[in-house]
Design a protein around this motif. Structure first.
Motif, mmCIF file in Angstrom:
data_model
loop_
_atom_site.group_PDB
_atom_site.id
_atom_site.type_symbol
_atom_site.label_atom_id
_atom_site.label_comp_id
_atom_site.label_asym_id
_atom_site.label_seq_id
_atom_site.Cartn_x
_atom_site.Cartn_y
_atom_site.Cartn_z
ATOM 1 N N MET A 67 76.451 29.911 52.734
ATOM 2 C CA MET A 67 76.645 31.230 51.956
ATOM 3 C C MET A 67 77.163 32.415 52.773
ATOM 4 N N SER A 68 78.223 33.076 52.700
ATOM 5 C CA SER A 68 78.573 34.091 53.598
ATOM 6 C C SER A 68 77.861 35.450 53.091
ATOM 7 N N VAL A 69 77.508 36.249 54.005
ATOM 8 C CA VAL A 69 77.044 37.572 53.635
ATOM 9 C C VAL A 69 77.948 38.594 54.178
ATOM 10 N N ASN A 70 77.780 39.812 53.964
ATOM 11 C CA ASN A 70 78.542 40.838 54.591
ATOM 12 C C ASN A 70 77.447 41.834 55.106
ATOM 13 N N ILE A 71 77.560 42.370 56.251
ATOM 14 C CA ILE A 71 76.498 43.118 56.684
ATOM 15 C C ILE A 71 77.019 44.643 56.730
ATOM 16 N N ARG A 72 76.321 45.540 56.197
ATOM 17 C CA ARG A 72 76.730 46.880 55.901
ATOM 18 C C ARG A 72 75.570 47.961 56.208
ATOM 19 N N SER A 73 76.006 49.076 56.444
ATOM 20 C CA SER A 73 74.801 50.375 56.568
ATOM 21 C C SER A 73 74.354 50.640 55.230
ATOM 22 N N ALA A 74 72.827 50.543 55.179
ATOM 23 C CA ALA A 74 72.144 50.818 54.012
ATOM 24 C C ALA A 74 72.205 52.266 53.475
ATOM 25 N N VAL A 75 72.517 52.771 52.265
ATOM 26 C CA VAL A 75 72.183 53.937 51.755
ATOM 27 C C VAL A 75 71.110 54.191 50.854
ATOM 28 N N ILE A 76 70.797 55.539 50.511
ATOM 29 C CA ILE A 76 69.579 55.559 49.724
ATOM 30 C C ILE A 76 69.383 54.612 48.549
ATOM 31 N N SER A 77 70.619 54.470 47.821
ATOM 32 C CA SER A 77 70.512 53.876 46.557
ATOM 33 C C SER A 77 70.157 52.125 47.015
ATOM 34 N N ASP A 78 70.118 51.625 48.097
ATOM 35 C CA ASP A 78 69.582 50.717 48.248
ATOM 36 C C ASP A 78 68.132 50.357 48.444
ATOM 37 N N SER A 79 67.440 51.394 48.610
ATOM 38 C CA SER A 79 66.015 51.389 48.810
ATOM 39 C C SER A 79 65.147 50.364 47.723
ATOM 40 N N LYS A 80 65.519 50.483 46.579
ATOM 41 C CA LYS A 80 64.767 49.543 45.762
ATOM 42 C C LYS A 80 64.929 48.231 46.114
ATOM 43 N N ALA A 81 66.241 47.747 46.298
ATOM 44 C CA ALA A 81 66.758 46.404 46.777
ATOM 45 C C ALA A 81 65.855 46.047 48.180
ATOM 46 N N GLU A 90 59.743 54.068 47.286
ATOM 47 C CA GLU A 90 59.791 55.477 47.517
ATOM 48 C C GLU A 90 59.784 55.735 49.213
ATOM 49 N N ASN A 91 59.015 55.109 49.716
ATOM 50 C CA ASN A 91 58.966 55.399 51.148
ATOM 51 C C ASN A 91 60.451 54.597 51.985
ATOM 52 N N VAL A 92 60.605 53.577 51.623
ATOM 53 C CA VAL A 92 62.213 53.063 52.259
ATOM 54 C C VAL A 92 63.385 54.239 51.865
ATOM 55 N N GLY A 93 63.110 54.721 50.595
ATOM 56 C CA GLY A 93 63.899 55.797 50.539
ATOM 57 C C GLY A 93 63.815 57.192 51.347
ATOM 58 N N ASN A 137 67.821 54.169 60.773
ATOM 59 C CA ASN A 137 69.359 53.617 60.277
ATOM 60 C C ASN A 137 68.702 52.236 59.935
ATOM 61 N N TYR A 138 69.401 51.704 58.982
ATOM 62 C CA TYR A 138 69.143 50.529 58.215
ATOM 63 C C TYR A 138 70.631 50.015 58.037
ATOM 64 N N VAL A 139 70.632 48.762 58.305
ATOM 65 C CA VAL A 139 71.775 47.802 57.966
ATOM 66 C C VAL A 139 71.099 46.784 57.045
ATOM 67 N N ILE A 140 72.109 46.165 56.040
ATOM 68 C CA ILE A 140 71.655 45.243 55.179
ATOM 69 C C ILE A 140 72.688 43.991 54.889
ATOM 70 N N ALA A 141 72.231 42.872 54.730
ATOM 71 C CA ALA A 141 73.062 41.577 54.514
ATOM 72 C C ALA A 141 72.969 41.555 53.003
ATOM 73 N N VAL A 142 74.453 41.489 52.467
ATOM 74 C CA VAL A 142 74.401 41.339 50.949
ATOM 75 C C VAL A 142 75.260 40.106 50.614
ATOM 76 N N THR A 143 74.998 39.354 49.632
ATOM 77 C CA THR A 143 75.911 38.191 49.461
ATOM 78 C C THR A 143 77.126 38.779 48.457
ATOM 79 N N ALA A 144 77.790 37.813 48.133
ATOM 80 C CA ALA A 144 78.995 38.380 47.134
ATOM 81 C C ALA A 144 78.751 38.752 45.892
ATOM 82 N N ASN A 145 77.485 38.553 45.471
ATOM 83 C CA ASN A 145 76.923 39.080 44.305
ATOM 84 C C ASN A 145 76.251 40.297 44.460
ATOM 85 N N ASP A 146 76.301 40.777 45.697
ATOM 86 C CA ASP A 146 75.528 42.129 45.997
ATOM 87 C C ASP A 146 73.953 41.906 45.945
ATOM 88 N N GLU A 147 73.575 40.797 46.149
ATOM 89 C CA GLU A 147 72.239 40.511 46.319
ATOM 90 C C GLU A 147 71.726 40.998 47.955
#
Length: 156
Positions: free
Chosen positions: A1-15, A47-50, A58-68
């Protein structure tokens, strides 16, 4: 399964929180005193991740094609690796290294001179050793939090 790595933003804190909380319960809590579990897990709340994402982390996240979100790495003050978690289903394929390399590169761009620290969970030491981190002291117990302080100096 391929993933994309990108910078995290505040709206990613829940995930991010939803990814790391069960992993922390599974892998870190058993190595720590029960008295430290609440403090540890609360530090990973949405809340704390936010808060981290809106301050000096600085956070980076790996997300799947369906944004998981299936992986995350976070660095505090461009020098301390604070979080590195990969979903169980994505472990063993080098994703933690990709996340580490991405957040390390970002930290160096932001002025880090090549020195990083991490407080490794006891069962994660081998991962950080493969990244070049070395123990700075033995296993320690700080109010029930059991960890291994480690350092990476890219100058050497």
């Amino acid at each position: 399964m391929s993933v994309n790595i990108r910078s995290a933003v505040i709206s990613d804190s829940k995930a991010i929180s939803e990814l790391i909380l069960p992993l922390a319960k599974k892998y870190i809590c058993p190595t720590c005193d029960a008295s430290a579990h609440y403090i540890l897990l609360n530090s990973m709340s949405e809340e704390n991740v936010g808060k981290y994402l809106s301050t000096n982390y600085n956070y980076v996240i790996a997300v799947t094609a369906n944004d998981e979100v299936v992986g995350v790495a976070g660095v505090r003050d461009n020098s301390h690796l604070y979080h590195l978690f990969v979903d169980d289903n994505f472990q063993g394929n080098g994703l933690s290294r990709q996340l580490w390399e991405a957040v390390k590169e970002e930290s160096i761009k932001n002025g880090n001179s090549g020195i990083f620290t991490v407080n490794s969970a006891v069962n994660a030491e081998s991962v950080y050793s493969r990244f070049g981190f070395k123990r700075t002291e033995g296993i320690r117990n700080r109010q029930g939090m059991i960890d291994i302080p480690m350092l990476l100096d890219l100058e050497y």
